[in-house]
Design an enzyme around this catalytic site. Structure first.
Site, PDB file in Angstrom:
ATOM      1  CB  CYS A 316      -0.964  -0.036   1.171  1.00 16.19           C
ATOM      2  SG  CYS A 316      -2.284   1.193   1.049  1.00 16.19           S
ATOM      3  CG  HIS A 400      -4.324  -3.415   2.363  1.00 13.14           C
ATOM      4  ND1 HIS A 400      -3.621  -2.902   3.436  1.00 13.14           N
ATOM      5  CD2 HIS A 400      -4.766  -2.349   1.659  1.00 13.14           C
ATOM      6  CE1 HIS A 400      -3.644  -1.579   3.385  1.00 13.14           C
ATOM      7  NE2 HIS A 400      -4.323  -1.225   2.315  1.00 13.14           N
ATOM      8  CD  GLU A 402      -2.487  -5.877   5.281  1.00 13.72           C
ATOM      9  OE1 GLU A 402      -3.172  -4.855   5.410  1.00 13.72           O
ATOM     10  OE2 GLU A 402      -1.910  -6.143   4.216  1.00 13.72           O
TER      11      GLU A 402
END
Length: 454
Positions: A316, A400, A402
């Site tokens: 990001c 992202h 995660e």
């Protein structure tokens, strides 16, 4: 058309049946299925300037305004206060506690597209084996306010300890319910990112006279969410990862630790170059706002490129900072890429992944610096979603991997990075061992010994 007329369009049986389930603040879910597109567009398709929803007896009125002129009135279920921020949205079906505590949403008013929000309540502040909050991405709510279609007054979940309303109230976060959020998202997607204002009271904010529009992204939001002092997680990990904190989420630290790494979290402006050899790998986190405020991080990365040969991974904001240090330019996207259903294409394999995203800025890959290449692109608008170095283990992605609450297509990337760090550390050790044998035994005996060891 009045609300009374709209209500009369819905069969009584539907309302009675609906009331037996979760008690929502409004009848919005049913109204939306009938005529609620009137909330943001008039009969000929033009944006409606004002939309008023009913406020139930005994409840406070809330107002949501966009800088582009549209305004909406509904009911308040959060703190009795006001806020401004960039109006953004989340398309996730679950995980509103994680989204609201994500530092990437700092300075933003978060619109949820899922029709009913709050039915799962809010989980406790339990911590995992690393001392991280299990169910939140930061210690407190990060967004400036939330906008929902139907707030569920009653919640039911085995792990809930309080309502979403109570959590917002205690945290000082305004919240509005009763809006057609899916039409609102269509509006945001069609006209681009815009500022929003959310307030509680009988009248909406008199912007331009009593107050002025204020854009939080005009300041350094990264500095507000980054850690102030170094902190170590999982000190017994096999490799030491230096995590540059631009607004890192708890789950990033958690996944790194679960992959066997010791994680040293560094402030965004920390000069890590003098001690860079202590780290087996560097990780650049997500973060809010514009990367242009992180010049110190960019300069540190430029210096690191010259002396560091171990893996560096950014996500990001980390993708943007790594790219800017490499020589890429940055641009502001007209609409931004947001939501939990953004498709990206891996250029090398042609594989498509569904990813979670929330960014207004992206790397301009119309010019690619020497030694670098594009690695991922957005399947919708073709914007950059990742870059990598051609010969060094430096790479990053705009999305992202995660993300909690899904999707999980790219979840493997965190453990893959740690594996790369471990392999590189092992390779360095073998090279060091070979040099030692060469110096003590001579090249011929050293080569024979190394062959025998293999």
């Amino acid at each position: 058309m009045s609300f009374k007329v709209l209500t009369s369009l819905i069969p009584k049986l539907s309302l009675d049946g609906f009331s037996k389930g979760f008690k929502t603040r409004y009848r919005g879910s049913l109204l939306h299925s009938k005529k609620m597109l009137l909330s943001t567009f008039d009969g000929v398709g033009n944006p409606a300037m004002n939309t008023i929803y009913p406020v139930l007896p005994g409840e406070l009125t809330a107002h949501f305004q966009l800088k582009t002129g549209q305004s909406f009135t509904g009911g308040s279920f959060g703190a009795n206060t006001a806020s401004m921020g960039e109006a953004v949205f989340s398309t996730s079906l679950v995980g509103y506690p994680e989204s609201m505590t994500d530092p990437s949403y700092k300075g933003q008013i978060l619109v949820f597209t899922h029709p009913i929000i709050g039915s799962n309540g809010v989980p406790p502040r339990d911590r995992d084996e690393y001392g991280l909050l299990k169910y939140f991405e930061a210690e407190q709510i990060q967004c400036s306010g939330i906008v929902v279609s139907d707030y569920s007054v009653n919640y039911s979940h085995w792990n809930a300890v309080q309502s979403l309303s109570d959590w917002c109230w205690k945290s000082g976060i305004p919240a509005i319910t009763g809006l057609d959020t899916r039409s609102l998202v269509q509006l945001l997607r069609s006209q681009g990112s815009t500022l929003g204002a959310l307030n509680v009271g009988s009248k909406k904010l008199d912007i331009g006279n009593e107050v002025q529009w204020f854009d939080p992204t005009d300041g350094n939001l990264v500095d507000k969410v980054s850690i102030k002092n170094l902190k170590v997680y999982n000190p017994s990990g096999s490799v030491n990862i230096g995590l540059i904190d631009c607004g890192t989420k708890n789950n990033i630290i958690r996944l790194l630790c679960k992959s066997g790494a010791r994680v040293t979290v560094l402030p965004w402006d920390y000069d890590f170059v003098p001690v860079i050899d202590k780290f087996d790998g560097l990780f650049i986190s997500n973060g809010p706002g514009s990367p242009s405020f992180c010049q110190k991080t960019i300069e540190n990365l430029k210096k690191a490129f010259e002396v560091y040969h171990r893996p560096i991974f950014g996500i990001c904001m980390g993708n943007q900072l790594l790219g800017m240090a490499a020589g890429f330019h940055i641009l502001r996207l007209p609409y931004g890429n947001r939501g939990h259903n953004q498709p990206v294409i891996e250029l090398e394999s042609g594989k498509c992944m569904i990813t979670s995203q929330n960014h207004s800025f992206a790397l301009d890959d119309s010019f690619v610096p020497e030694g670098w290449t594009r690695s991922f692109v957005n399947a919708n608008d073709g914007s950059n979603e990742g870059v990598r170095h051609l010969t060094k283990p430096f790479y990053s992605v705009q999305f992202h991997p995660e993300a909690r609450g899904g999707p999980l297509d790219a979840n493997y990337m965190i453990s893959q990075f740690v594996n790369d760090v471990v392999k590189h550390k092992d390779s360095e050790w073998h090279q060091s061992e070979a040099r030692l044998f060469d110096s003590q035994l001579g090249l011929e005996k050293s080569s024979k010994l190394q062959m025998d060891l293999k």
